[in-house]
Design an enzyme around this catalytic site. Structure first.
Site, PDB file in Angstrom:
ATOM      1  CG  HIS A   1      -0.559   0.136   2.525  1.00 20.59           C
ATOM      2  ND1 HIS A   1      -0.410   1.362   3.120  1.00 20.59           N
ATOM      3  CD2 HIS A   1      -0.241  -0.774   3.479  1.00 20.59           C
ATOM      4  CE1 HIS A   1      -0.030   1.199   4.385  1.00 20.59           C
ATOM      5  NE2 HIS A   1       0.089  -0.080   4.628  1.00 20.59           N
TER       6      HIS A   1
ATOM      7  CG  ASP B   1       2.265   1.154   7.932  1.00 20.21           C
ATOM      8  OD1 ASP B   1       1.946   0.621   6.864  1.00 20.21           O
ATOM      9  OD2 ASP B   1       1.487   1.259   8.907  1.00 20.21           O
TER      10      ASP B   1
ATOM     11  CD  GLU C   1      -3.152  -1.282   5.242  1.00 19.63           C
ATOM     12  OE1 GLU C   1      -3.128  -2.308   5.934  1.00 19.63           O
ATOM     13  OE2 GLU C   1      -2.855  -0.155   5.710  1.00 19.63           O
ATOM     14  CD  GLU C   2      -1.990   2.641   7.449  1.00 17.25           C
ATOM     15  OE1 GLU C   2      -2.675   2.232   8.411  1.00 17.25           O
ATOM     16  OE2 GLU C   2      -0.796   2.347   7.294  1.00 17.25           O
TER      17      GLU C   2
ATOM     18  CG  ASP D   1       1.520  -3.548   5.633  1.00 12.59           C
ATOM     19  OD1 ASP D   1       2.223  -2.617   6.082  1.00 12.59           O
ATOM     20  OD2 ASP D   1       0.292  -3.449   5.480  1.00 12.59           O
TER      21      ASP D   1
ATOM     22  CG  HIS E   1       0.145   3.593  12.498  1.00 14.34           C
ATOM     23  ND1 HIS E   1      -1.223   3.379  12.488  1.00 14.34           N
ATOM     24  CD2 HIS E   1       0.611   3.013  11.372  1.00 14.34           C
ATOM     25  CE1 HIS E   1      -1.544   2.690  11.400  1.00 14.34           C
ATOM     26  NE2 HIS E   1      -0.453   2.443  10.716  1.00 14.34           N
TER      27      HIS E   1
HETATM   28 CO    CO Z   1      -0.339   1.183   8.915  1.00 13.56          CO
HETATM   29 ZN    ZN Z   2       0.752  -0.873   6.473  1.00 11.85          ZN
END
Ligand code: CO
Ligand code: ZN
Length: 331
Positions: A63, A163, A193-194, A216, A303
């Protein structure tokens, strides 16, 4: 490759607003793909190879969106209130800098938090240096990502949106390095994706793969006192996902991935992630079901604006993906 990592992590692209990062990736792969298209949800889909012999149609998904913030209200004084796009921890926000897609920069302020209490998103606001609503260059609905330069610590690399831009790098490198394949491979650089695997959902339906791999990041269990015991650690190799909260990887595919890593002497570790999901779920549950697995890059501080990965893990993930895509996939 490091300059590609830097370029990708420093390009903004919160979920739903992936147009800049998509252009950067399209440029990076244009000489190596047989065909490139963009679907309705903005997924960048690059085909490589054609089916021959025992080859199948394979989808690889990384992603390209990242977590971010969206303006919900501008005060008379020009302060911006916001909501989250994806999983934002308010603890990682205060004092951080943000970059809006229209080029506006700002800092995150905080107020109204009692001593000893953790902040909520509602305690936070963005200050872009405006003095009134009228001269604030940000409007309701505008989005921003965190702004933080790539940090090269040698064996360890740090950035916002490792990420999942590090997975995009892995997919790009695999696309470049694959010399011969019996498969028709679709590299999907997926959107949204998130906010719930949305891009991969329509991409998987459109590609209609026989087998799929997500790439990922995953959590690490190697910090001083991790709250949950997790077996993964930075530097221990490419992580082969067994499960996360969104799907259980096809056990036959997990076995095949392990065997492929062992036969090629590629360091690997097994991953069981108790919270969080990946595009693997979207692939697995498309149409009447598809065997799906996932290569994960172990990452600390996911994150936050400073996500850390290990350079050797990245290289080993590329090697594993290239091996998986170069030979017959036996389930
Ligand atoms: Co993420
Ligand atoms: Zn991810």
């Amino acid at each position: 490759m490091k300059s590609l990592v830097q370029k990708l992590v420093e390009t903004p692209g919160p979920s739903g607003f992936e147009y800049e990062i998509r252009d950067v990736i399209r440029e990076a792969i244009s000489d190596f793909a047989d065909e490139i298209r963009v679907d309705t949800l903005g997924n960048l889909i690059a085909r490589k190879g054609a089916k021959s012999g025992k080859g199948v149609r394979v989808m690889v998904s990384a992603h390209i969106d990242e977590i971010g913030l969206m303006a919900t209200h501008i005060s008379e004084e020009g302060f911006i209130r916001f909501t989250n796009i994806g999983g934002i921890n308010p603890l990682t926000c205060y004092g951080g800098r943000v970059l809006f897609m229209n080029g506006t920069r700002g800092v995150i302020g905080m107020e109204g938090v009692e001593a000893g209490k953790t902040p909520k998103l509602s305690n936070l606001f963005i200050d872009v240096g405006a003095t009134s609503k009228e001269d604030c260059p940000v409007k309701v609905g505008n989005v921003c990502g965190f702004e933080r330069p790539f940090l090269d610590l040698g064996k360890r690399w740090v950035a916002k949106s490792m990420d999942d831009r590090i997975a995009a790098v892995i997919a790009i490198e695999a696309l470049k390095r694959i010399e011969k394949t019996p498969h028709e491979i679709f590299f999907v650089f997926s959107t949204q994706e998130e906010v719930g695997l949305r891009g991969a959902t329509t991409a998987a339906y459109g590609v209609d793969p026989d087998v799929g791999f997500a790439v990922d990041v995953t959590r690490s269990g190697d910090t001083p006192k991790p709250s949950a015991k997790m077996a993964t650690a930075l530097g221990d190799g490419a992580a082969i996902k067994v499960r996360d909260a969104s799907f259980i990887a096809d056990p036959r595919l997990v076995d095949f991935m392990v065997k492929t890593a062992e036969d090629a002497d590629i360091p690997y570790q097994l991953e069981v992630l108790e919270a969080g999901g990946t595009d693997g779920r979207a692939i697995q549950l498309t149409r009447s079901g598809v065997p799906a697995g996932c290569i994960s890059v172990v990452c600390r501080y996911i994150h936050s604006p400073s996500e850390m990965v290990d350079a050797d893990d990245v290289e080993n993930s590329i090697k594993l993906l290239v091996k998986l895509l170069s030979n017959e996939i036996v389930l």
